[in-house]
Design a protein around this motif. Structure first.
Motif, PDB file in Angstrom:
ATOM      1  N   GLU A  99      33.893  40.401  27.479  1.00 24.86           N
ATOM      2  CA  GLU A  99      34.152  39.331  28.445  1.00 24.86           C
ATOM      3  C   GLU A  99      34.538  38.063  27.706  1.00 24.86           C
ATOM      4  O   GLU A  99      33.955  37.719  26.671  1.00 24.86           O
ATOM      5  CB  GLU A  99      32.926  39.085  29.320  1.00 24.86           C
ATOM      6  N   HIS A 123      48.536  43.816  38.982  1.00 27.58           N
ATOM      7  CA  HIS A 123      48.049  44.012  40.350  1.00 27.58           C
ATOM      8  C   HIS A 123      47.293  42.752  40.732  1.00 27.58           C
ATOM      9  O   HIS A 123      46.339  42.359  40.045  1.00 27.58           O
ATOM     10  CB  HIS A 123      47.132  45.230  40.449  1.00 27.58           C
ATOM     11  N   GLU A 130      41.133  42.260  33.138  1.00 21.27           N
ATOM     12  CA  GLU A 130      40.664  42.303  34.520  1.00 21.27           C
ATOM     13  C   GLU A 130      40.033  40.957  34.863  1.00 21.27           C
ATOM     14  O   GLU A 130      39.157  40.469  34.136  1.00 21.27           O
ATOM     15  CB  GLU A 130      39.650  43.430  34.721  1.00 21.27           C
ATOM     16  N   VAL A 131      40.481  40.378  35.971  1.00 24.43           N
ATOM     17  CA  VAL A 131      40.043  39.042  36.374  1.00 24.43           C
ATOM     18  C   VAL A 131      39.463  39.105  37.781  1.00 24.43           C
ATOM     19  O   VAL A 131      40.055  39.713  38.672  1.00 24.43           O
ATOM     20  CB  VAL A 131      41.226  38.052  36.359  1.00 24.43           C
ATOM     21  N   ARG A 132      38.322  38.439  37.961  1.00 26.57           N
ATOM     22  CA  ARG A 132      37.721  38.327  39.290  1.00 26.57           C
ATOM     23  C   ARG A 132      37.227  36.896  39.456  1.00 26.57           C
ATOM     24  O   ARG A 132      36.350  36.449  38.713  1.00 26.57           O
ATOM     25  CB  ARG A 132      36.565  39.310  39.453  1.00 26.57           C
ATOM     26  N   ARG A 173      44.236  45.905  28.611  1.00 28.57           N
ATOM     27  CA  ARG A 173      44.195  45.462  30.008  1.00 28.57           C
ATOM     28  C   ARG A 173      43.285  44.238  30.137  1.00 28.57           C
ATOM     29  O   ARG A 173      42.263  44.132  29.440  1.00 28.57           O
ATOM     30  CB  ARG A 173      43.676  46.611  30.860  1.00 28.57           C
ATOM     31  N   SER A 205      44.568  42.496  37.845  1.00 28.19           N
ATOM     32  CA  SER A 205      44.569  43.421  36.711  1.00 28.19           C
ATOM     33  C   SER A 205      45.918  43.314  36.029  1.00 28.19           C
ATOM     34  O   SER A 205      46.970  43.440  36.680  1.00 28.19           O
ATOM     35  CB  SER A 205      44.335  44.860  37.184  1.00 28.19           C
ATOM     36  N   ILE A 210      41.516  38.931  42.705  1.00 26.01           N
ATOM     37  CA  ILE A 210      41.248  39.974  41.723  1.00 26.01           C
ATOM     38  C   ILE A 210      42.585  40.360  41.102  1.00 26.01           C
ATOM     39  O   ILE A 210      43.538  40.711  41.807  1.00 26.01           O
ATOM     40  CB  ILE A 210      40.584  41.201  42.373  1.00 26.01           C
ATOM     41  N   SER A 240      35.007  36.006  36.190  1.00 27.56           N
ATOM     42  CA  SER A 240      34.905  37.042  35.171  1.00 27.56           C
ATOM     43  C   SER A 240      36.295  37.375  34.640  1.00 27.56           C
ATOM     44  O   SER A 240      37.196  37.689  35.406  1.00 27.56           O
ATOM     45  CB  SER A 240      34.256  38.301  35.758  1.00 27.56           C
ATOM     46  N   ASN A 293      48.148  44.831  32.926  1.00 29.88           N
ATOM     47  CA  ASN A 293      48.227  46.004  32.064  1.00 29.88           C
ATOM     48  C   ASN A 293      49.313  45.848  31.009  1.00 29.88           C
ATOM     49  O   ASN A 293      50.479  45.572  31.334  1.00 29.88           O
ATOM     50  CB  ASN A 293      48.514  47.245  32.914  1.00 29.88           C
TER      51      ASN A 293
END
Length: 426
Positions: free
Chosen positions: A359, A158, A322-324, A320, A313, A311, A347, A315
């Protein structure tokens, strides 16, 4: 020492010619500019002298492109012109015996993409596409995590990209607002993002479906929100003085010299109203992609948000990621150049299927895109080194990224899913 010429001396050009004369002058020799606008080339030469302490170089009007190649005999042509003209200069350069470094996107539609591929096959010369996002340390780290099987086989991604009202609006002031010039944001801007997914997952797009439209910018949308005062461009307009979306060319010496002073030659207006007529690109987009490895992508892009960044995601069968990433935007060829590509918030979180989330620390370097820009420039103009991540982008990479956007544009028009393999042949 390799000889370089550059065609298209607009906002993106200095990224390349500045690096050549500043950082790679012992191995690279910049010998000529080519453009349709002599005033703009003269300004580029002034920057060479005043900013980089480099002597002026020869200039050629765009109709003399082949004459430039014949007289200057460059090894490589750097293409930073308007997107719809990329294929013309790429193909001519290849046929005249030169390699090419081109700004993204490689071109804007399937027909032009096929013509470039045919020229490469015919001449045996090389085309490199300048995908600087691959080289940003945080994006390289995502590639590394997936390569090392940290989250197993990736099945879905995503990806949400947000352009703010400074950066996003700028595409609607410039030549990009006409899809014939840029391919729209799905090609001009999203080529970066589709390339990242191809790069991260080491795969290619297979089927693309897209939806979206012009929902915020443009006169019709402004009228629906109750706007009653309109102007064609900011320069000379009283209405523009109170418009937070307007850009004031006169207040910026660089923009004045590059665009306002150059208008007398080609009529190009850099400061058109984002709420005017004549905009035919989308500002709100959603895309679904199925890849050769059966992974799927849900992608969105909005060009009028209060936040700039992305942002993601990812999977997989083992967990998973998750990147921001929040980026500091800037106005192309203007605004705060010191903030170009700066990462303000970062992040990357790994969430194992069975285990504690953690992280991932990423060390950023100096320069744009977290230090990625200098690495890209070194890769293009310096001495090549072994790269386990294979970040150097070939014409195949360039084609695979734009073909996702090109297929998306076809899907927008037809309402149907599009098979990428049916668009071109390698």
């Amino acid at each position: 020492m390799k000889k370089y010429v550059l065609v298209g001396t607009g906002g993106r050009a200095e990224f390349f010619y500045g690096a050549i004369v500043r950082d790679f002058n012992e191995t690279c020799n910049l010998v000529a500019f080519c453009d349709l606008n002599q005033t703009r080339m003269d300004y580029a030469n002034r920057l060479l002298e005043e900013k980089y302490n480099h002597p002026k170089i020869n200039t050629y009007i765009h109709t003399d492109f082949e004459k430039m190649i014949t007289e200057e005999k460059p090894d490589t042509v750097v293409v930073t012109s308007v997107d719809r003209t990329h294929h013309t200069y790429i193909i001519k350069a290849l046929e005249l015996g030169c390699d090419v470094v081109t700004e993204k996107p490689m071109t804007v539609d399937a027909e032009k993409c096929q013509a470039i591929i045919d020229a490469i096959n015919r001449t045996g010369k090389e085309v490199r596409v300048a995908f600087n996002y691959r080289y940003a340390p945080h994006n390289t780290k995502i590639r590394e995590l997936i390569m090392n099987d940290v989250i197993g086989q990736v099945n879905s991604v995503h990806f949400e990209w947000a352009l703010d009202t400074q950066h996003g609006a700028d595409y609607f002031r410039r030549w990009h607002r006409d899809k014939r010039n840029s391919g729209g944001l799905l090609v001009h801007k999203s080529t970066h993002h589709f390339d990242l997914v191809n790069f991260w997952l080491d795969t290619k797009p297979e089927i693309v479906y897209a939806s979206g439209g012009l929902r915020f910018y443009g006169r019709e949308n402004a009228e629906s929100r109750g706007v009653t005062q309109f102007y064609q461009r900011a320069y000379g307009s009283e209405y523009a003085k109170d418009d937070p979306f307007a850009i004031d060319l006169e207040s910026n010496e660089h923009l004045t010299a590059m665009y306002l002073d150059a208008e007398k030659e080609d009529g190009y207006q850099r400061d058109q109203s984002v709420f005017g007529d004549g905009i035919n690109i989308e500002d709100t987009l959603g895309v679904m992609v199925t890849y050769k490895n059966k992974a799927i992508l849900n992608y969105s892009l909005n060009a009028y948000l209060p936040w700039e960044g992305y942002i993601v995601s990812i999977n997989g069968t083992k967990g998973r990621i998750e990147v921001r990433i929040r980026e500091q935007s800037y106005i192309n060829s203007g605004g705060s150049k010191d903030d170009e590509g700066k990462v303000k918030e970062k992040s990357i979180m790994v969430m194992p299927m069975f285990g504690q989330p953690y992280e991932v620390d990423v060390v950023e370097g100096k320069g744009g895109h977290g230090g990625g820009d200098p690495i890209l420039l070194q890769d293009i103009f310096g001495t090549p080194v072994e790269d386990e991540f294979k970040r150097a982008a070939s014409h195949v990479d360039g084609a695979m990224s734009i073909l996702t956007g090109i297929a998306g544009n076809i899907s927008l028009n037809t309402g149907q899913a599009v098979k990428v393999d049916e668009l071109i042949k390698f």
